[in-house]
Design a protein around this motif. Structure first.
Motif, PDB file in Angstrom:
ATOM      1  N   GLU A 106       0.847  -1.194   0.000  1.00  0.00           N
ATOM      2  CA  GLU A 106       0.000   0.000   0.000  1.00  0.00           C
ATOM      3  C   GLU A 106       0.886   1.248   0.000  1.00  0.00           C
ATOM      4  OE1 GLU A 106      -3.227   2.131   3.017  1.00  0.00           O
ATOM      5  OE2 GLU A 106      -2.807  -0.014   3.178  1.00  0.00           O
ATOM      6  N   PRO A 107       0.642   2.200  -0.920  1.00  0.00           N
ATOM      7  CA  PRO A 107       1.442   3.424  -0.939  1.00  0.00           C
ATOM      8  C   PRO A 107       0.906   4.439   0.071  1.00  0.00           C
ATOM      9  CG  PRO A 107      -0.129   3.501  -2.723  1.00  0.00           C
ATOM     10  CD  PRO A 107      -0.348   2.186  -2.013  1.00  0.00           C
ATOM     11  N   LEU A 108       1.813   5.180   0.701  1.00  0.00           N
ATOM     12  CA  LEU A 108       1.413   6.211   1.662  1.00  0.00           C
ATOM     13  C   LEU A 108       1.619   7.610   1.122  1.00  0.00           C
ATOM     14  CD1 LEU A 108       2.836   4.803   5.034  1.00  0.00           C
ATOM     15  CD2 LEU A 108       0.521   4.577   4.119  1.00  0.00           C
ATOM     16  N   VAL A 109       2.830   7.879   0.605  1.00  0.00           N
ATOM     17  CA  VAL A 109       3.170   9.221   0.127  1.00  0.00           C
ATOM     18  C   VAL A 109       4.053   9.120  -1.112  1.00  0.00           C
ATOM     19  CG1 VAL A 109       3.038  10.325   2.411  1.00  0.00           C
ATOM     20  CG2 VAL A 109       5.231   9.388   1.603  1.00  0.00           C
ATOM     21  N   THR A 110       4.127  10.212  -1.841  1.00  0.00           N
ATOM     22  CA  THR A 110       5.078  10.387  -2.930  1.00  0.00           C
ATOM     23  C   THR A 110       5.803  11.699  -2.710  1.00  0.00           C
ATOM     24  OG1 THR A 110       5.375  10.424  -5.335  1.00  0.00           O
ATOM     25  CG2 THR A 110       3.480  11.613  -4.459  1.00  0.00           C
ATOM     26  N   ALA A 111       6.975  11.833  -3.318  1.00  0.00           N
ATOM     27  CA  ALA A 111       7.764  13.060  -3.196  1.00  0.00           C
ATOM     28  C   ALA A 111       7.770  13.797  -4.531  1.00  0.00           C
ATOM     29  CB  ALA A 111       9.189  12.741  -2.762  1.00  0.00           C
ATOM     30  N   GLY A 112       7.974  15.113  -4.455  1.00  0.00           N
ATOM     31  CA  GLY A 112       8.021  15.916  -5.671  1.00  0.00           C
ATOM     32  C   GLY A 112       9.306  16.719  -5.765  1.00  0.00           C
ATOM     33  N   LEU A 279      14.353  14.681  -4.964  1.00  0.00           N
ATOM     34  CA  LEU A 279      12.984  15.211  -5.009  1.00  0.00           C
ATOM     35  C   LEU A 279      12.739  16.041  -3.753  1.00  0.00           C
ATOM     36  CD1 LEU A 279      11.151  11.973  -6.237  1.00  0.00           C
ATOM     37  CD2 LEU A 279      11.616  14.021  -7.594  1.00  0.00           C
ATOM     38  N   PRO A 280      13.298  17.245  -3.689  1.00  0.00           N
ATOM     39  CA  PRO A 280      13.278  18.027  -2.452  1.00  0.00           C
ATOM     40  C   PRO A 280      11.984  18.777  -2.164  1.00  0.00           C
ATOM     41  CG  PRO A 280      14.440  19.238  -4.162  1.00  0.00           C
ATOM     42  CD  PRO A 280      14.102  17.901  -4.753  1.00  0.00           C
ATOM     43  N   GLY A 281      10.939  18.541  -2.959  1.00  0.00           N
ATOM     44  CA  GLY A 281       9.722  19.333  -2.818  1.00  0.00           C
ATOM     45  C   GLY A 281       8.794  18.927  -1.688  1.00  0.00           C
ATOM     46  N   GLY A 282       9.068  17.833  -1.009  1.00  0.00           N
ATOM     47  CA  GLY A 282       8.204  17.404   0.089  1.00  0.00           C
ATOM     48  C   GLY A 282       7.268  16.281  -0.313  1.00  0.00           C
ATOM     49  N   PHE A 283       6.638  15.692   0.710  1.00  0.00           N
ATOM     50  CA  PHE A 283       5.743  14.555   0.490  1.00  0.00           C
ATOM     51  C   PHE A 283       4.306  15.003   0.281  1.00  0.00           C
ATOM     52  CE2 PHE A 283       8.935  12.014   3.058  1.00  0.00           C
ATOM     53  CZ  PHE A 283       9.359  11.237   1.974  1.00  0.00           C
TER      54      PHE A 283
END
Length: 309
Positions: A106-112, A279-283
């Motif tokens: 199950e996925p929780l978060v992705t980064a941008g 991907l330093p933009g946050g979750f």
């Protein structure tokens, strides 16, 4: 009358006692430890590098966190599927592969990469102002594609074009393999092909090729012809990464993890960059359906269009 009242009270107490016992038994038992997997490839400093993230995870879940170093994404998929780890960062395609095997993740978060939405798109590009500015007009022409394992330049666009009712193998005269998406854009401009597959963030200024992707790379290179290129088709949005857990973890623990990760860039930027340096933009929160464009590439319905001769 009194006897009847006593019986009613007894029934109420019995019912309340049963309900209380059920409530007491309903919370899922928390694991004693959380097993964190990290794909390190040949990075010999990986354990030291990701230590800030491991410590942050211990604060988030209030549990000891054990670190497992994994050599490849294949090892990561095998470990999460086999229950050897509880949490791992995967690529979108690796998440889709793991889900295909067992539906136990199950996925929780992705980064941008920046402050824009943490999604990118597979795109189909043609020459602006020509007669080939729609999928229908491109029928019978040559399409530049990446190699058969390329996610954004082959697998995702071909599967999702097929989902839109366009079988690329039947629609285009031929699929021409190019070295990379940039070469595909060059092939459009020099007439080798009439369209090419690429990727883009589709965020920011279109006149600059957006914030990231093949069009941006071409714009930044300063090569001629950028203004002649036009996007004809785009896939649904695709998350950049997938921070994945075993589906059988307690829901309360998964909620705690997602909430803590959402705050990580602000609360512990060193820990965030330890796990997402590119991907330093946050979750951002994600759910399984957000990976639909990539999940399609593992579905039997699209296997034929993805097969390479």
């Amino acid at each position: 009358m009194l006897t009847r009242f006593v019986k009613i009270v007894a029934v109420i107490l019995c019912t309340f006692g049963w309900a209380s016992a059920a409530i007491a038994e309903s919370p899922e038992a928390m694991p004693e430890r959380l097993r964190l997997g990290i794909v390190v490839a040949a990075d010999e400093t990986a354990r030291e590098r990701v230590e800030p993230f491991r410590l942050a995870m211990e604060n988030i879940v209030d549990l000891p966190v054990d670190l497992f170093l994994l050599s490849t994404l294949g090892d990561a998929i095998e470990s999460i599927v086999d229950g050897k780890i509880d949490y791992v960062r995967l690529s979108p395609s690796a998440y889709a592969a793991a889900h295909r095997i067992c539906e136990c993740v199950e996925p929780l978060v992705t980064a941008g990469p920046d402050d824009f939405p943490a999604r990118y798109y597979a795109i189909l590009v043609s020459r602006r102002g020509s007669q080939n500015t729609s999928l229908e007009a491109l029928k019978g022409t040559r399409l530049a594609v990446g190699h058969k394992h390329a996610v954004a330049a082959y697998r995702v666009p071909l599967a999702n074009l097929a989902a839109d009712g366009v079988n690329a193998r039947a629609h285009f005269q031929t699929l021409v393999e190019v070295q990379n998406p940039l070469d595909g854009l060059r092939a459009i401009l020099d007439g080798r092909v009439q369209a090419a597959l690429a990727w883009s963030s589709l965020a920011g200024e279109a006149k600059n090729g957006f914030t990231a992707g093949t069009l941006n790379d071409y714009y930044v290179s300063g090569a001629k012809g950028f203004s002649e290129l036009e996007i004809v088709w785009r896939s649904p949005p695709i998350p950049y990464s997938a921070h994945v857990v075993a589906k059988n973890l307690p829901d309360a623990l998964k909620r705690r993890l997602r909430a803590g990760l959402m705050d990580l860039r602000r609360e512990a930027p060193d820990a965030y960059l330890a796990i997402e340096p590119d991907l330093p933009g946050g979750f951002e929160p994600v759910v399984h359906a957000d990976y639909r464009p990539v999940l399609r590439t593992y579905e039997d319905a699209f296997a034929k269009v993805l097969a390479r001769d």
